[in-house]
Design an enzyme around this catalytic site. Structure first.
Site, PDB file in Angstrom:
ATOM      1  N   ASP A  59      -3.742  -6.752  -1.731  1.00 20.55           N
ATOM      2  CA  ASP A  59      -5.108  -6.390  -2.434  1.00 20.55           C
ATOM      3  C   ASP A  59      -6.042  -6.049  -1.024  1.00 20.55           C
ATOM      4  OD1 ASP A  59      -6.887  -5.870  -4.447  1.00 20.55           O
ATOM      5  OD2 ASP A  59      -8.090  -7.392  -3.727  1.00 20.55           O
ATOM      6  N   THR A  92      -9.532  -0.571  -3.588  1.00 24.50           N
ATOM      7  CA  THR A  92     -10.336  -1.022  -2.331  1.00 24.50           C
ATOM      8  C   THR A  92      -9.478  -0.684  -1.073  1.00 24.50           C
ATOM      9  OG1 THR A  92      -8.648  -2.933  -2.616  1.00 24.50           O
ATOM     10  CG2 THR A  92     -11.276  -2.996  -3.492  1.00 24.50           C
ATOM     11  N   THR A  93      -8.190  -0.486  -1.058  1.00 23.91           N
ATOM     12  CA  THR A  93      -7.347  -0.033  -0.074  1.00 23.91           C
ATOM     13  C   THR A  93      -7.688   1.208   0.414  1.00 23.91           C
ATOM     14  OG1 THR A  93      -5.625  -1.700  -0.230  1.00 23.91           O
ATOM     15  CG2 THR A  93      -5.054   0.102   1.255  1.00 23.91           C
ATOM     16  N   ASP A 385      -7.141  -6.770 -11.485  1.00 24.47           N
ATOM     17  CA  ASP A 385      -7.532  -5.336 -11.020  1.00 24.47           C
ATOM     18  C   ASP A 385      -7.229  -4.351 -12.098  1.00 24.47           C
ATOM     19  OD1 ASP A 385      -8.031  -6.286  -8.541  1.00 24.47           O
ATOM     20  OD2 ASP A 385      -6.156  -5.344  -7.625  1.00 24.47           O
TER      21      ASP A 385
END
Length: 528
Positions: A59, A92-93, A385
């Site tokens: 994550d 997020t990545t 998530d």
């Protein structure tokens, strides 16, 4: 002639050096997390030097939050990853990698003597073209409940495909969708309790349509309570402590000590009598309940639960419709919780308490099973998530296609926008398109396929009108993403593009970095 106006503990980087420092820091952060992107992304093992604790995760936000960065530009990318995690829950990545690619392209343009403000203007035009294209690609099936549920399941599968739960993503996707649909449009995940229990395997996890509390009733109390009326409190229920810090008692005989203990017990009995006036049959306390008050509750037919953690008490109050109280003088003003039944159940080797038929009917509990604490922690992050993305998808119901499809379509729209601009701005717009194409390239590289061949095939397919084409990374071919069910939330994709663009613009505006220690008071000021 340059004059130094700064003190001894101040350093300054100007112009090209300042920009280079920003770009290098941001690009390094992007390189750090880009290997975790996509369904074939790898994990990072993070270990604390001081405590020795370790964590395995892919994550992006978790990785970046765990690492202390010194570079200010790196901290900007960490912040956008945190915001993406808070607002949407996933991506997020992607947002970190896209921002670093935009800065990498900007660095090449600056080397060609293109002014940063020109690049910013070009990036703004490209971002608008990308978001407009994304709107045209979005599909809304919220009017058809069956199709909308399929969309939610596919979104959950896409989110989980890059996580530790990918092997059982069908099972967990349906489990997450069932939990979110119980919320009936609410985005408050406090109604969904996640409990981790070591033992078994991940596929042994389950969804329970009740609120499970990791505590048990007092000694000698019934294991089941029907038509429960619950008082939730945060109050001391111990009889052998003097509640004044530093107070001491001196007694000259054991009889006086016995009188003191008797007074304490009487005081506690009066408190229990006050609680009994609330007409309850279950008492849940944030703090400890000692043997004497517990026995009094048992004799009065009131089941008690002690030492409930603060988060658990707040969540229990939310789902049962009660409030946490600390004083018991006005029973009529207190807001009590209600549920149909409370019973003790066994999960693995542990006894827990299950609240069924709570006032907030949307409450439910997901019990995660796994072989180690690290597996359970990563499974919890993965499922959180998915739940976060799904709750947002019930509000913003539009969906877009994943697998590099949306990025390649946006890249095509950006290139068309570049043809409508003249001068150096068009170079910046084209650079934005190249940055977007880097995301499917990284997806291919992480999966071990030939990215130059696959991405060129995908680009050709999109440009020839097959706008639902994307990367099938299980087989290394171009396929129809709608048929494969590779669907993502429109809100997630929009947030990735807009946040990455804004972060790149912030860092492009920097032309001076000044580092200084905090000012300290001069204690000798005014004295020789």
């Amino acid at each position: 002639m340059s004059i130094n106006i700064f003190g001894d503990q101040v350093t300054e980087e100007r112009g090209e050096n300042a920009r280079l420092s920003s770009f290098v820091g941001a690009i390094a952060v992007g390189d750090l997390v880009k290997s975790t992107l996509g369904p074939k992304g790898m994990d990072k093992l993070l270990q604390s030097v001081s405590s020795g604790e370790s964590m395995v995760t892919n994550d992006g936000a978790t990785i970046l939050k765990a690492i202390p960065f010194d570079n200010p530009a790196a901290k900007v990318l960490v912040n956008i990853a945190k915001v993406q995690d808070d607002q949407v829950g996933d991506g997020t990545t992607s947002v970190t990698v896209l921002a670093s690619q935009l800065l990498g392209e900007a660095e090449k343009l600056i080397d060609q003597k293109i002014h940063p403000q020109t690049i910013i203007e070009g990036y703004r035009i490209a971002a608008r073209a990308s978001l407009d294209k994304l709107v045209s690609l979005a599909v809304d099936n919220s009017d058809d409940s069956a199709k909308f549920r399929d969309d939610l399941v596919n979104i959950a599968k896409t989110t989980l495909s890059s996580k530790i739960l990918s092997q059982d993503r069908d099972y967990f996707a349906n489990l997450a969708v069932d939990a979110v649909l119980r919320l009936k449009g609410s985005t408050n995940l406090d109604h969904i309790q996640l409990i981790k229990k070591v033992g078994g395997k991940l596929s042994d996890s389950f969804l329970d349509e009740g609120f499970i509390f990791d505590k048990r009733f007092g000694v000698g109390q019934p294991e089941r309570v029907e038509n429960a009326t619950i008082l939730i409190a945060n109050t001391p229920m111990d009889t052998d402590k003097v509640k004044i810090f530093g107070a001491k008692f001196k007694v000259d005989s054991t009889s006086k000590l016995a009188d003191l203990e008797k007074a304490e017990r009487q005081k506690m009995k009066e408190k229990v009598e006050k609680i009994k006036k609330f007409g309850i049959n279950c008492f849940v306390n944030r703090q400890l309940i000692y043997d004497w008050p517990e026995q009094l509750f048992t004799d009065a037919g009131i089941n008690s639960i002690e030492h409930a953690d603060f988060d658990g008490v707040e969540r229990l109050a939310l789902v049962t419709g009660g409030e946490v109280i600390s004083t018991f003088d006005d029973p009529e003003k207190a807001k009590l919780g209600h549920c149909e039944s409370i019973e003790e159940i066994m999960i693995g080797e542990d006894v827990m308490t299950k609240f069924t038929g709570t006032a907030a009917g949307k409450a439910c509990t997901i019990v995660l099973r796994g072989s180690t604490d690290q597996v359970l922690d990563e499974a919890e992050r993965s499922l959180h998530d998915a739940l976060s993305v799904l709750t947002q998808a019930t509000k913003e119901t539009r969906t877009v296609l994943g697998g590099g499809c949306s990025e390649m379509n946006m890249s095509m729209a950006v290139e068309q926008a570049a043809q409508n601009e003249s001068g150096k701005k068009s170079l910046a717009i084209e650079a934005y398109g190249r940055a977007l194409r880097q995301l499917p390239t990284i997806l291919c590289d992480n999966a071990g396929f030939d990215s130059s061949e696959l991405v060129s095939k995908l680009r050709s397919s999109i440009y020839n009108g097959l706008t639902s084409s994307g990367l099938d990374l299980d087989h290394g071919v171009i396929a129809d993403m709608r048929e494969l069910g590779v669907v993502e939330s429109y809100k997630l994709k929009r947030a990735v593009v807009s946040s990455a663009s804004e972060a790149a613009e912030v860092l492009l505006r920097v032309d001076d970095i000044i580092k200084a220690k905090p000012r300290t008071a001069d204690r000798n000021m005014g004295h020789p």
